[in-house]
Structure formats: structure tokens, C-alpha cells
Enzyme design. Structure first.
Site, mmCIF file in Angstrom:
data_model
loop_
_atom_site.group_PDB
_atom_site.id
_atom_site.type_symbol
_atom_site.label_atom_id
_atom_site.label_comp_id
_atom_site.label_asym_id
_atom_site.label_seq_id
_atom_site.Cartn_x
_atom_site.Cartn_y
_atom_site.Cartn_z
ATOM 1 N N LYS A 1 29.913 -8.290 -23.628
ATOM 2 C CA LYS A 1 29.201 -7.924 -22.303
ATOM 3 C C LYS A 1 28.089 -7.130 -22.383
ATOM 4 O O LYS A 1 28.006 -6.557 -23.538
ATOM 5 C CB LYS A 1 30.304 -7.420 -21.151
ATOM 6 C CG LYS A 1 31.256 -8.097 -20.855
ATOM 7 C CD LYS A 1 32.127 -7.472 -19.685
ATOM 8 C CE LYS A 1 33.422 -8.342 -19.181
ATOM 9 N NZ LYS A 1 34.160 -7.636 -18.194
ATOM 10 N N PHE B 1 35.101 -5.133 -5.780
ATOM 11 C CA PHE B 1 34.281 -4.797 -7.190
ATOM 12 C C PHE B 1 33.099 -6.170 -7.541
ATOM 13 O O PHE B 1 32.323 -5.919 -8.417
ATOM 14 C CB PHE B 1 34.934 -4.616 -8.344
ATOM 15 C CG PHE B 1 36.106 -5.679 -8.719
ATOM 16 C CD1 PHE B 1 35.574 -6.826 -9.529
ATOM 17 C CD2 PHE B 1 37.437 -5.745 -8.272
ATOM 18 C CE1 PHE B 1 36.506 -7.902 -9.843
ATOM 19 C CE2 PHE B 1 38.123 -6.786 -8.488
ATOM 20 C CZ PHE B 1 37.957 -7.866 -9.422
ATOM 21 N N ARG C 1 43.127 -11.956 -26.062
ATOM 22 C CA ARG C 1 43.668 -10.828 -25.046
ATOM 23 C C ARG C 1 44.113 -9.790 -25.745
ATOM 24 O O ARG C 1 43.881 -8.471 -25.382
ATOM 25 C CB ARG C 1 44.490 -11.529 -24.198
ATOM 26 C CG ARG C 1 43.845 -12.646 -23.224
ATOM 27 C CD ARG C 1 44.494 -13.128 -21.998
ATOM 28 N NE ARG C 1 44.425 -12.004 -21.130
ATOM 29 C CZ ARG C 1 43.301 -11.543 -20.149
ATOM 30 N NH1 ARG C 1 42.235 -12.329 -20.299
ATOM 31 N NH2 ARG C 1 43.682 -10.730 -19.267
ATOM 32 N N THR D 1 42.218 -4.069 -19.725
ATOM 33 C CA THR D 1 40.924 -4.152 -19.158
ATOM 34 C C THR D 1 40.440 -2.651 -18.853
ATOM 35 O O THR D 1 39.200 -2.440 -19.077
ATOM 36 C CB THR D 1 41.335 -4.739 -17.435
ATOM 37 O OG1 THR D 1 41.684 -5.837 -17.633
ATOM 38 C CG2 THR D 1 39.897 -4.749 -16.674
ATOM 39 N N ARG E 1 38.309 -2.998 -26.766
ATOM 40 C CA ARG E 1 38.086 -2.028 -25.487
ATOM 41 C C ARG E 1 38.281 -0.589 -25.798
ATOM 42 O O ARG E 1 37.556 0.170 -25.569
ATOM 43 C CB ARG E 1 38.863 -2.506 -24.424
ATOM 44 C CG ARG E 1 38.090 -3.667 -23.834
ATOM 45 C CD ARG E 1 38.885 -4.297 -22.488
ATOM 46 N NE ARG E 1 38.200 -5.442 -21.819
ATOM 47 C CZ ARG E 1 38.870 -6.498 -21.402
ATOM 48 N NH1 ARG E 1 40.303 -6.355 -21.366
ATOM 49 N NH2 ARG E 1 38.233 -7.482 -20.700
ATOM 50 N N ASN F 1 33.394 -2.608 -19.901
ATOM 51 C CA ASN F 1 34.666 -2.792 -20.926
ATOM 52 C C ASN F 1 34.409 -3.632 -21.780
ATOM 53 O O ASN F 1 35.466 -4.189 -22.521
ATOM 54 C CB ASN F 1 35.723 -3.052 -20.017
ATOM 55 C CG ASN F 1 35.799 -4.324 -19.112
ATOM 56 O OD1 ASN F 1 35.063 -5.414 -19.326
ATOM 57 N ND2 ASN F 1 36.732 -4.952 -18.645
ATOM 58 N N HIS G 1 35.000 -10.078 -22.191
ATOM 59 C CA HIS G 1 35.541 -10.884 -21.202
ATOM 60 C C HIS G 1 36.458 -11.959 -22.088
ATOM 61 O O HIS G 1 35.892 -12.379 -23.022
ATOM 62 C CB HIS G 1 34.900 -11.442 -20.226
ATOM 63 C CG HIS G 1 35.390 -12.797 -19.536
ATOM 64 N ND1 HIS G 1 36.074 -12.515 -18.343
ATOM 65 C CD2 HIS G 1 35.492 -14.098 -19.855
ATOM 66 C CE1 HIS G 1 36.498 -13.625 -18.053
ATOM 67 N NE2 HIS G 1 36.173 -14.497 -18.978
#
Length: 141
Positions: free
Chosen positions: A11, A59, A87, A93, A104, A114, A117
Site C-alpha cells: 500500500k 470506512f 496472510r 489487520t 504489519r 497497514n 493487502h
């Protein structure tokens, strides 16, 4: 165990911190292969389409605003149990709840910014991969 493909997005916050290479290295060290990748600036329309599943959530606007705030690094990862492995590498998250040593925990600033994705299931992985990469641009290795 089966070979899977999953979508990974680094991100805008992590791209701005110049940690793309460190994150990709973690995927590769875990046995995942990058079989398609590109840096791109998401348009608002693309971000809204990609996150349409969250359209009614409070959000949604903030998520879209964040995802268009700078370039993202989008990649397809392939490997044994790639979805779960990705993951696990990402962590929770909310980076405050992420296990030490996860992406993260190490690189994210907040639940909104964070860092990464990742697809959450085989069905969503297929849709998300197709959203960014037509089959012709994916090369198993």
C-alpha cells in the site's frame, strides 16, 4: 498442499517508506514466487471497484482516499498454500495486534495505513488477480 496464487498489494504508506524490496524479500524467503508485478497509481474509480465489497461500510471513503494517496505495488504471489502463507506473513489487520516479525508489525502505522493487502480466500484471490492482471501478463516460474 496445493500451489495457489494470491494477490498482494503493498500500500501507499509502505511504498512511501521505501520498504517494497524488504516486503518482497519476505515473501520470497517464505517460498512464494512473484509471477507478476507492477507499480501503479490507482484511480479513484479503480479503488472503488476493487473495494466495492466494503461500499456500505463506514470506512469505505477513507480506504479509497488512502489507496489513491500514492502509488501501490501490486503483485501476484504463487506457491504452496500461498493465500494462508501471505496472510500469516502480513499479520493482523491492526498492526498493534500483529505478531512481532510480521509485515504489519514491522512496517504499518495504523489499522488504516497497514502496509499490505492480501486475498483472503481462493475465490477472492481469483477475482483480485484478474482485476489487476489479465492472464496473459502472469508467468509461472
Amino acid at each position: 498442499m496445493s500451489i495457489e496464487r494470491t494477490l498482494s498489494i503493498i500500500k501507499p504508506d509502505a511504498v512511501a517508506k521505501n520498504v517494497v524490496g524488504q516486503i518482497v524479500a519476505r515473501f520470497e524467503q517464505a517460498g512464494l514466487k512473484v509471477i507478476a508485478a507492477r507499480m501503479q497509481q490507482l484511480s479513484r474509480t479503480d479503488a472503488e471497484r476493487f473495494y466495492a465489497v466494503h461500499k456500505e461500510r463506514p470506512f469505505f471513503k477513507d480506504l479509497v482516499d488512502f489507496m489513491v494517496s500514492g502509488p501501490v505495488f501490486v503483485q501476484v504471489l504463487e506457491g504452496e498454500s500461498a493465500i494462508q502463507k501471505n496472510r500469516d506473513l502480513m499479520g493482523a489487520t491492526d498492526p498493534k495486534k500483529a505478531a512481532p516479525g510480521t509485515i504489519r508489525a514491522d512496517f504499518a502505522d495504523s489499522i488504516d495505513a497497514n502496509a499490505v493487502h492480501g486475498s483472503d480466500a481462493p475465490e477472492t484471490a481469483a477475482v483480485e488477480v484478474a482485476f489487476f492482471f489479465p492472464e496473459i501478463n502472469i508467468h509461472s516460474r
